[in-house]
Design an enzyme around this catalytic site. Structure first.
Site, PDB file in Angstrom:
ATOM      1  N   HIS A 132       0.507 -10.973   4.081  1.00 16.70           N
ATOM      2  CA  HIS A 132      -0.754 -10.510   4.684  1.00 16.70           C
ATOM      3  C   HIS A 132      -1.778 -11.640   4.798  1.00 16.70           C
ATOM      4  CE1 HIS A 132       0.274  -6.160   4.487  1.00 16.70           C
ATOM      5  NE2 HIS A 132       0.966  -6.526   3.420  1.00 16.70           N
ATOM      6  N   ASN A 139      -0.775   0.502   4.690  1.00 13.37           N
ATOM      7  CA  ASN A 139      -0.174  -0.114   5.875  1.00 13.37           C
ATOM      8  C   ASN A 139      -0.322   0.809   7.075  1.00 13.37           C
ATOM      9  OD1 ASN A 139       0.675  -2.513   4.726  1.00 13.37           O
ATOM     10  ND2 ASN A 139       2.756  -1.817   4.325  1.00 13.37           N
ATOM     11  N   TYR A 185      -1.491  -7.455  -7.801  1.00 12.78           N
ATOM     12  CA  TYR A 185      -2.604  -7.900  -6.953  1.00 12.78           C
ATOM     13  C   TYR A 185      -3.641  -8.725  -7.713  1.00 12.78           C
ATOM     14  CZ  TYR A 185      -0.635  -5.179  -3.173  1.00 12.78           C
ATOM     15  OH  TYR A 185       0.196  -4.712  -2.194  1.00 12.78           O
TER      16      TYR A 185
HETATM   17 FE1  HDE Z   1       1.281  -5.714  -1.096  1.00  9.03          FE
HETATM   18  N1  HDE Z   1       0.669  -7.505  -1.804  1.00  9.03           N
HETATM   19  N2  HDE Z   1       2.788  -5.696  -2.448  1.00  9.03           N
HETATM   20  N3  HDE Z   1       2.008  -3.943  -0.330  1.00  9.03           N
HETATM   21  N4  HDE Z   1      -0.174  -5.677   0.253  1.00  9.03           N
HETATM   22  C1  HDE Z   1      -0.391  -8.204  -1.345  1.00  9.03           C
HETATM   23  O1  HDE Z   1      -1.972  -9.208  -2.746  1.00  9.03           O
HETATM   24  C2  HDE Z   1       2.900  -6.537  -3.508  1.00  9.03           C
HETATM   25  C3  HDE Z   1       3.065  -3.233  -0.809  1.00  9.03           C
HETATM   26  C4  HDE Z   1      -0.483  -4.684   1.124  1.00  9.03           C
HETATM   27  O2  HDE Z   1      -5.866  -7.505   3.065  1.00  9.03           O
HETATM   28  C5  HDE Z   1      -0.699  -9.402  -2.195  1.00  9.03           C
HETATM   29  O3  HDE Z   1      -4.070  -9.979  -2.550  1.00  9.03           O
HETATM   30  C6  HDE Z   1       4.000  -6.159  -4.363  1.00  9.03           C
HETATM   31  C7  HDE Z   1       3.085  -1.917  -0.243  1.00  9.03           C
HETATM   32  C8  HDE Z   1      -1.639  -5.041   1.913  1.00  9.03           C
HETATM   33  O4  HDE Z   1      -5.975  -8.631   1.185  1.00  9.03           O
HETATM   34  C9  HDE Z   1       0.351  -9.345  -3.305  1.00  9.03           C
HETATM   35  C10 HDE Z   1       4.538  -5.047  -3.773  1.00  9.03           C
HETATM   36  C11 HDE Z   1       2.002  -1.872   0.604  1.00  9.03           C
HETATM   37  C12 HDE Z   1      -2.004  -6.303   1.466  1.00  9.03           C
HETATM   38  C13 HDE Z   1       1.113  -8.086  -2.946  1.00  9.03           C
HETATM   39  C14 HDE Z   1       3.772  -4.768  -2.580  1.00  9.03           C
HETATM   40  C15 HDE Z   1       1.353  -3.145   0.526  1.00  9.03           C
HETATM   41  C16 HDE Z   1      -1.084  -6.670   0.425  1.00  9.03           C
HETATM   42  C17 HDE Z   1      -0.809 -10.697  -1.480  1.00  9.03           C
HETATM   43  C18 HDE Z   1       5.732  -4.237  -4.255  1.00  9.03           C
HETATM   44  C19 HDE Z   1       1.581  -0.712   1.505  1.00  9.03           C
HETATM   45  C20 HDE Z   1      -3.127  -7.158   2.001  1.00  9.03           C
HETATM   46  C21 HDE Z   1      -2.274 -11.074  -1.529  1.00  9.03           C
HETATM   47  C22 HDE Z   1       5.591  -3.733  -5.593  1.00  9.03           C
HETATM   48  C23 HDE Z   1       1.205   0.470   0.781  1.00  9.03           C
HETATM   49  C24 HDE Z   1      -4.420  -6.892   1.310  1.00  9.03           C
HETATM   50  C25 HDE Z   1      -2.901 -10.059  -2.298  1.00  9.03           C
HETATM   51  C26 HDE Z   1      -5.520  -7.751   1.898  1.00  9.03           C
HETATM   52  C27 HDE Z   1      -1.145  -7.873  -0.288  1.00  9.03           C
HETATM   53  C28 HDE Z   1       2.093  -7.638  -3.702  1.00  9.03           C
HETATM   54  C29 HDE Z   1       4.094  -3.701  -1.699  1.00  9.03           C
HETATM   55  C30 HDE Z   1       0.196  -3.433   1.315  1.00  9.03           C
HETATM   56  C31 HDE Z   1       1.229 -10.557  -3.464  1.00  9.03           C
HETATM   57  C32 HDE Z   1       4.433  -6.875  -5.622  1.00  9.03           C
HETATM   58  C33 HDE Z   1       4.069  -0.810  -0.545  1.00  9.03           C
HETATM   59  C34 HDE Z   1      -2.284  -4.224   3.002  1.00  9.03           C
HETATM   60  O5  HDE Z   1      -0.243  -9.190  -4.545  1.00  9.03           O
END
Ligand code: HDE
Length: 713
Positions: A91, A164, A378
């Site tokens: 993202h 999402n 996060y």
């Molecule tokens: Fe994320 N995800 N994600 N994700 N995600 C990040 O956090 C992570 C997941 C989503 O505009 C990171 O600050 C893991 C699902 C959005 O700043 C990180 C897992 C969904 C955004 C991270 C998931 C998301 C992130 C990268 C599995 C939809 C952007 C930078 C357990 C419900 C937020 C940050 C923004 C961002 C980890 C799965 C949506 C790396 C470990 C499911 C919208 O922490």
């Protein structure tokens, strides 16, 4: 005798220096619209020293070496050297906007959260939309899932709904996230492709990991190429809990539905946009807000009573499943309005730190194993991205309610804590800050009193094992044109996969289990033998179709915020132009006048009209519809202009509404365009505007799709 520095009044110096000085001192009233904190202020160093010369470094003689002593040069360059922070691992490419959430009612029966407690209660919010795969500088319109992250600055602390634009995820357990991300990101040997999933490692992983089949088919559908960030639904994906003031918990799914309708690009358009306007989505969002077309979404929840947890033929803790709206309808909670663009991209959009663990009393987690993984990740990622644990002090992340605790120090601390007691219990500060016991209202956070009695295991619940009946439900619920786009998308992506065995595995072990016809079409496009039967036994879903999953059921009610191009040449009819302008005003449509050049055109009455751009510079892919108004000799002038002809053919090919008035209708005879519900011609604009409004509401003329393959644009 010591040298004496000659006194030079630099503002009097000759040449470019004097000109620079003149230009860099504009009158404050001239720049009122761009006013910043620095307007009217002296240029200083970070230590507050006034700077006399910001153009020349300190050196020995005008042609000699520079001096280390030049603290002004060194401070400026050092700061610059460190301007970048690590981009988000996923993202990274995003755009933000401020707004507010307004509750429709007192929802105390569902949740004791204060921001849902009163009709009309407004809570400030910040939203960041993003793509997943590409880096910060990648294009907006690539095929990808979009992030839809909302920070509610509630009176009881920040609540982040980090969702999402599709309702399901690629994996069921957080432990697989690094694998998934490594597979989808550009390949490690050559860092290709940027912002795309059309490559071997992605399809290798998802074809071996069938739990991803559902999210993949959503990404391959039109949802993967939204027309605008304003025209996307948003989903919390996981099941959450809402807890009311009596401590009663219910499971919920969060859903954002846009007032602007759910609309997509067509693939050819998306690819061209990625080159011609890589900022298409962020520009669109910023412009809409600037023009007062504030995007709006309704937040709703699907509520599942605790006793109904096991009522469905899927597990509600499984993030690869939707809860069909036909089984559990959406209860509206309130609306989100985005009404202010950020002042500074870095300070706000880049530094905002979302976290699914940011919840407030009245909301709680479910045991979805993916959600549990996210709750950890996060904050952890911000430590390296934002450089330490004090990122909550950055203005965009700071709660609007007061917050005090005994956490102290660490990198980038800005709070100056007074007093001596930074521990609990203490007596020297009267014990403050004190805990707040849980209560129905204004109480401290209390986790849901859930009883769990089980062994500690590394095990996936068998209720998570059906990976195909819901992708099948999704595919069957799409309209025919949406289905054909899905087949095209798989064919395109797999066509980029070099290893034949990966292509075959996707077709035989994934697509054949979703729908044999889909698998057959993709197989034919790739030159693979079409599979004859599914490779596993797929249970029939409880529902045969869920119409709510199709975008066709989510069209807008109005055309506000649409962008319509008017191709104008010298001699354009004042009357036709005027009619179009008043229609646009009435419907809040953004009309763009495009000329053969960026220079003004002269109307039939001899009036010079400023244009918004040139036909070449503002191609059809940037607009929702096009009007060619009456003008003397318009048909022949038009046909002599290759850019104009290309514009019209391309708009036609992309299934957009086209209006030709007066003599412009003669173009039908010379160009391969056929009249249909969206290609409208007539003697004046007013008689056609109703049809144009309707065509714009339908977004595209899908009936045209079958006949455009031979259009050269
Ligand atoms: Fe994320 N995800 N994600 N994700 N995600 C990040 O956090 C992570 C997941 C989503 O505009 C990171 O600050 C893991 C699902 C959005 O700043 C990180 C897992 C969904 C955004 C991270 C998931 C998301 C992130 C990268 C599995 C939809 C952007 C930078 C357990 C419900 C937020 C940050 C923004 C961002 C980890 C799965 C949506 C790396 C470990 C499911 C919208 O922490």
């Amino acid at each position: 005798m010591a040298d004496k520095k000659p006194l030079v009044d630099k503002s009097q110096a000759a040449g470019s220096d004097a000109l620079d000085k003149k230009n860099s001192n504009p009158k404050i009233q001239d720049i009122e619209q761009f006013k910043s904190d620095a307007t009217g202020q002296a240029l200083r160093t970070n230590q507050g020293v006034r700077i006399a010369d910001n153009k020349n470094s300190l050196r020995i003689g005008a042609r000699g070496p520079s001096l280390l002593e030049d603290f002004i040069l060194r401070e400026k360059i050092t700061h610059f050297d460190h301007e970048r922070i690590p981009e988000r691992i996923v993202h990274a490419r995003g755009v933000g906007a401020h707004g507010y959430f307004e509750s429709y009612a007192n929802h105390a029966k569902l949740s004791k959260a204060g921001f849902l407690a009163e009709k009309g209660k407004q809570t400030p919010a910040f939203v960041r939309f993003s793509t997943v795969q590409g880096p910060r500088g990648s294009a907006d319109t690539v095929r990808d899932v979009r992030g839809f992250a909302v920070k509610f600055y509630t009176d009881e602390g920040n609540f982040d709904l980090v969702g999402n634009n599709i309702p399901v995820f690629f994996i069921q357990d957080g432990i697989k996230f690094p694998d998934f991300v490594h597979a989808v990101k550009p390949e490690p040997h050559n860092e290709i492709p940027t912002g795309a999933s059309a490559h071997d490692t992605f399809w290798d992983f998802v074809s071996l990991q069938s739990e991803s089949a559902h999210a993949v088919i959503w990404a391959m559908s039109d949802r993967g190429i939204p027309r605008s960030l304003r025209t996307m639904q948003g989903f919390g994906v996981h099941t959450f809990r809402l807890i009311n003031d009596e401590g009663v918990s219910r499971f919920v799914k969060f859903i954002w539905t846009p007032k602007q309708g759910v609309l997509s690009l067509v693939w050819d358009e998306a690819q061209k946009l990625a080159g011609k306007d890589a900022d298409f989505h962020r520009r669109d969002l910023g412009e809409a807000i600037e023009l007062g077309n504030y995007p709006e979404w309704e937040l709703g929840v699907q509520v599942i009573e605790e006793q109904d947890e096991h009522k469905f033929d899927f597990d509600i803790l499984d993030p690869t499943k939707v809860v069909p709206e036909e089984l559990v309808p959406i209860t509206p909670l309130g609306k989100l309005v985005l009404n202010r663009n950020p002042d500074n991209f870095f300070a706000e959009t880049e530094q905002v730190a979302f976290c699914p663990a940011h919840i407030v009393p009245g909301i709680d987690f479910s045991n979805d194993p993916l959600l549990q993984g996210r709750v950890f990740s996060y904050t952890d990622t911000q430590l390296s991205r934002l450089g330490g644990p004090n990122f909550h002090e950055i203005p965009i992340n700071k709660p609007v309610c007061p917050f005090h605790n005994n956490q102290r120090d660490a990198l980038h601390r800005t709070t100056i804590n007074k007093g001596q007691a930074s521990y609990e219990p203490n007596s020297i500060d009267g014990g403050w800050p004190l805990e707040t016991p849980p209560a129905a209202k204004d109480g401290g956070f209390e986790s849901y009193y859930e009883r769990i009695d089980a062994h500690k295991v590394r095990e996936r619940s068998p209720s998570f094992s059906d990976h195909f009946s819901q992708p099948r439900l999704f595919y069957r619920s799409l309209s025919p044109h949406e289905q054909s786009h899905v087949a095209d998308a798989y064919s395109f992506e797999l066509g980029k996969v070099k290893r034949k065995y990966i292509r075959e595995r996707v077709v035989n072990e994934i697509l054949a289990n979703i729908d044999l016809e889909l698998a057959g079409t993709v197989a034919k496009n790739l030159g693979i033998a079409p599979p004859k039967k599914p490779s596993v036994k797929v249970p029939e879903p409880e529902l045969q179709t869920s119409p709510a999953l199709s975008q066709q059921t989510l069209l807008p009610e109005s055309v506000a915020g649409k962008k319509v191009a008017v191709l104008v040449f010298d001699g354009v009819s004042d009357q036709h132009l005027q009619q179009a302008v008043s229609w646009a005003k009435q419907h809040q449509v953004n009309l763009m006048l495009l000329g053969p050049l960026s220079a003004p055109v002269t109307t039939s009455k001899g009036k010079a009209v400023e244009v918004d751009g040139s036909i070449k510079g503002e191609p059809s892919i940037l607009h929702d519809a096009v009007l060619v108004p009456e003008g003397s000799g318009i048909a022949s002038t038009f046909l002599e202009n290759g850019d104009a002809v290309h514009y019209l053919l391309e708009a036609y090919k992309h299934l957009k509404a086209i209006v030709l008035t007066g003599e412009a209708a003669k173009l039908l005879a010379s160009l391969p365009l056929k009249e249909d519900a969206g290609l409208i011609s007539g003697s004046n604009f007013s008689s056609l505007e109703g049809q144009l409004t309707e065509a714009l509401k339908s977004h595209r003329v899908w009936a045209r799709e079958g006949s455009i393959r031979n259009i050269p644009a």
